[in-house]
Design a protein around this motif. Structure first.
Motif, PDB file in Angstrom:
ATOM      1  N   GLU A  24       0.854  -1.186   0.000  1.00  0.00           N
ATOM      2  CA  GLU A  24       0.000   0.000   0.000  1.00  0.00           C
ATOM      3  C   GLU A  24       0.886   1.231   0.000  1.00  0.00           C
ATOM      4  OE1 GLU A  24      -3.147  -0.315  -0.342  1.00  0.00           O
ATOM      5  OE2 GLU A  24      -3.381  -2.454   0.090  1.00  0.00           O
ATOM      6  N   PRO A  25       0.875   2.004  -1.077  1.00  0.00           N
ATOM      7  CA  PRO A  25       1.810   3.121  -1.179  1.00  0.00           C
ATOM      8  C   PRO A  25       1.555   4.236  -0.171  1.00  0.00           C
ATOM      9  CG  PRO A  25       0.310   3.076  -3.055  1.00  0.00           C
ATOM     10  CD  PRO A  25       0.063   1.819  -2.290  1.00  0.00           C
ATOM     11  N   ASP A  27       3.946   6.980  -0.388  1.00  0.00           N
ATOM     12  CA  ASP A  27       4.372   8.077  -1.263  1.00  0.00           C
ATOM     13  C   ASP A  27       4.981   7.404  -2.486  1.00  0.00           C
ATOM     14  OD1 ASP A  27       7.089   7.507  -0.743  1.00  0.00           O
ATOM     15  OD2 ASP A  27       7.353   9.132   0.683  1.00  0.00           O
ATOM     16  N   PHE A  31       6.108   2.096   0.774  1.00  0.00           N
ATOM     17  CA  PHE A  31       4.824   1.390   0.909  1.00  0.00           C
ATOM     18  C   PHE A  31       4.752   0.691   2.260  1.00  0.00           C
ATOM     19  CE2 PHE A  31       7.832  -1.493  -1.209  1.00  0.00           C
ATOM     20  CZ  PHE A  31       7.755  -2.619  -0.399  1.00  0.00           C
ATOM     21  N   THR A  77      -1.816  -3.555  -4.825  1.00  0.00           N
ATOM     22  CA  THR A  77      -2.511  -3.247  -3.571  1.00  0.00           C
ATOM     23  C   THR A  77      -3.628  -4.260  -3.299  1.00  0.00           C
ATOM     24  OG1 THR A  77      -4.193  -1.896  -4.655  1.00  0.00           O
ATOM     25  CG2 THR A  77      -2.150  -0.774  -4.036  1.00  0.00           C
ATOM     26  N   ARG A 105      -4.572   0.529   4.583  1.00  0.00           N
ATOM     27  CA  ARG A 105      -3.795   1.355   3.650  1.00  0.00           C
ATOM     28  C   ARG A 105      -3.801   2.791   4.163  1.00  0.00           C
ATOM     29  NH1 ARG A 105      -8.842   0.744   1.351  1.00  0.00           N
ATOM     30  NH2 ARG A 105      -9.904   2.716   0.907  1.00  0.00           N
ATOM     31  N   GLU A 109      -2.467   8.915  -0.185  1.00  0.00           N
ATOM     32  CA  GLU A 109      -1.119   8.678  -0.697  1.00  0.00           C
ATOM     33  C   GLU A 109      -0.512  10.038  -1.011  1.00  0.00           C
ATOM     34  OE1 GLU A 109      -0.895   6.235  -4.235  1.00  0.00           O
ATOM     35  OE2 GLU A 109       1.215   6.742  -4.520  1.00  0.00           O
TER      36      GLU A 109
END
Ligand code: CTP
Ligand code: CA
Length: 237
Positions: A24-25, A27, A31, A77, A105, A109
């Motif tokens: 899950e990012p 930036d 992640f 994701t 998450r 982001e």
């Protein structure tokens, strides 16, 4: 195993297997993820191909080479995995959720790299705000239209005793509503990224004793046990 492969006892069946761990990012370069290697899902795919199944793998961040004879789709994701598994599961006879989807998450982001505070002296932390991801397996149970479709989940639990592991597993099986749940104990350097492990399979009519037996061996061998159990459930429907 040789006998099952020779019989090709999964011929004509479409099996979907998810593998790996979702990212899950936070930036563009970071992640939130987990240590799942994808080896169990890969072993399941190889075993199912050997036994004649039509196999679709949905892989989340797996770096292993694609197993021969499988169709591999990828997802990064949990939400992407949900979409890919959902599509693949339509018309599948058996779906095995061997992947470790991230449960949460970041709420948002960041479009550019998160920077440390510019004030050099302050030991400032960083607070992350997370939201919950969808539960893919529970969604498959809810969306199931073919009542013969067999849904298999995995549960890696930190448990000190088999009784504790099984009790956590029975609660989870009831919560998820899937047909079978493959349990393994994690923590203390066990399981993740290792070739061998020990599992217990709960659910299904073969799960008669209070303490289902521990099955130990290579992931390849365990994969065949899991497929045997799924086939057993299917044959009773
Ligand atoms: N799973 C899923 N979707 C999620 C999380 C998990 O489909 N968002 C699947 C996993 O692939 C696995 C099973 O559900 O087959 C159990 O995963 P696990 O992480 O043990 O269960 P959770 O319901 O997330 O519970 P926990 O709070 O213990 O992590
Ligand atoms: Ca989880």
């Amino acid at each position: 195993i040789a006998a099952a492969a020779a019989r090709r006892d999964l011929a004509g069946l479409r099996i979907v297997i998810s593998a790996g761990g979702t990212h899950e990012p936070l930036d563009p370069v970071r992640f939130i993820g987990n240590a799942s290697s994808g080896r169990m899902g890969w072993a399941l795919a190889r075993a199912a191909v050997l036994r004649g199944a039509d196999v679709a793998l949905v892989a989340a961040n797996v770096t292993l080479p694609d197993p021969a004879g499988t169709e591999v789709r990828t997802a990064t994701t949990t939400r992407e995995l949900e979409e890919q598994v959902g599509k693949a599961a339509d018309g599948a006879d058996i779906v095995v959720m061997a992947a470790a989807p991230a449960d949460f998450r970041p709420a948002s982001e960041q479009p550019s790299k998160i920077k440390k505070s510019s004030s050099a002296d302050a030991d400032q932390g960083l607070e992350l705000s997370l939201v919950q991801n969808p539960d893919i397996l529970a969604g498959l149970v809810r969306a199931r239209t073919d009542q013969r479709q067999v849904l298999v989940g995995f549960a890696a639990e930190t448990a000190d005793t088999p009784e504790q592991l099984i009790s956590l597993g029975r609660d989870k099986l009831a919560r998820k509503g899937c047909d079978l749940l493959v349990l393994n104990a994690v923590g203390h350097g066990r399981v993740f990224g290792r070739a061998d492990s020990e599992i217990r399979i709960i659910g299904g009519s073969a799960d008669e004793s209070e303490t289902p037996p521990a099955l130990a061996g290579s992931k390849e061998l365990l994969a065949h046990h899991i497929l045997d159990a799924a086939l057993q459930v299917r044959s009773e429907r």
